[in-house]
Write a protein that holds these residues in place. Structure first.
Motif: not given
Length: 333
Positions: A72, A76, A275-276
């Protein structure tokens, strides 16, 4: 096939103006740009990229070096840089260095050989001296997530030491005193800075740094799992665990559950990066926000402004401040 001369005539502008539009030059009014773009669309004109490059001494491409192509964090970064540059007609060439000095050097030389107009580097293994020499070359260079002395104007970095401090302070403020830590590989500056912040937070409340309460991981989920298993043995009294990134925190949570811990009533866990996936773990992970999206955005703005003369929509910042994101994995001891 239509030519640039026909586009010029149809739009009622000079050849130089057509060229400026094709190269994304900011010194063209929106009205004139639309006239040229409309003429190109009507005539079905397709610019010759090689001819454009020779004429403008620009390839309209930017090289991006990352450590890995998965995860991630780097996903990103890559998507942010590509999105910002694409809006202005610039393309991104991506390569990975895999945290190896030789491979990072080869990757950077590859990007230079592609005549990239600028380089955005997430470089972890090449030396500071190499980067200083690189910055003095003909190709503009910016560096993400790494502070290099004397290159402040080229670096975009979060305060990792403060982030490590905030993560451990959040645990201490809940009353925890038996705190373990899983670090990233300590030859990396961001990992060592985060551990320094952890150590500072402990010293503030008079807790001695305990080597038995630290495991050196590699920023991957598997090392978080291994770290938790090892720390159970070397520091069984732990009530809280601080991890140097969210991937390792995720692995540690898995190992903790397998060992019978309830999170957070029996073990609190804090990550780093935000992070997501951290908000979709169960329980949702308390973590430190590492604004990689903002750093990637600023690096792209820097390139657009310094290389292509396209003014940044906001002031360019180089140092980013981390913040705690309080979710569900931090409780009282």
């Amino acid at each position: 096939m239509a030519t640039i001369y026909e586009v010029s005539e149809a739009a009622g502008v000079s050849l130089a103006t057509v060229s400026r539009v094709m190269n994304g030059n900011a010194k063209v009014s929106d009205r004139t740009r639309k006239k040229v773009e409309d003429a190109m669309a009507k005539l079905g004109y397709q610019p010759n990229a090689i001819a454009q490059s020779l004429a403008s001494n620009r390839t309209n491409s930017v090289g991006l070096l990352v450590s890995e192509l998965h995860g991630s964090y780097f996903g990103d970064l890559m998507s942010t840089v590509e999105q910002e540059l694409k809006q202005h007609g610039k393309h991104v060439i991506i390569t990975a260095g895999h945290v190896d000095e030789k491979r990072e050097h080869e990757a950077i030389e590859f990007l230079k050989s592609r005549r990239c107009d600028a380089l955005i580097l997430h470089a972890e293994a090449v030396s500071d001296d190499y980067l200083k020499t690189l910055v003095k070359g003909k190709t503009p260079v910016v560096i993400i997530n790494r502070k290099v002395d004397e290159l402040d104007d080229n670096c975009f970095v979060v305060d990792n030491e403060k982030g490590g401090y905030l993560a451990t302070k959040a645990v201490l403020d809940k009353g925890h005193r038996h705190i373990a830590y899983i670090s990233g590989p300590l030859f990396k500056k961001d990992a060592s800075d985060r551990l320094d912040g952890h150590r500072r937070a402990l010293e503030e409340v008079g807790i001695a740094f305990n080597e038995d309460a630290v495991f050196e991981g590699d920023f991957h989920e598997s090392s978080g799992q291994e770290g938790m298993q090892r720390l159970q043995q070397s520091y069984p009294q732990l009530t809280a665990l601080v991890c140097a990134n969210d991937e390792m925190a995720s692995g540690a949570m898995t190992a903790a559950r397998e060992a019978g811990y309830d999170i957070p009533s029996q073990l609190s866990i804090v990550g780093f990066d935000n992070v997501l996936f951290s908000r979709y773990l169960y329980p949702k992970l308390t973590t430190i926000n590492n604004p990689i999206h903002a750093m990637g955005e600023m690096a792209a703005y820097w390139v657009l402004q310094h290389v292509y003369d396209i003014k940044s929509p906001i002031p360019i910042e180089h140092l980013f401040v981390p913040e705690i994101v309080d979710r569900d994995t931090l409780g009282n001891p």
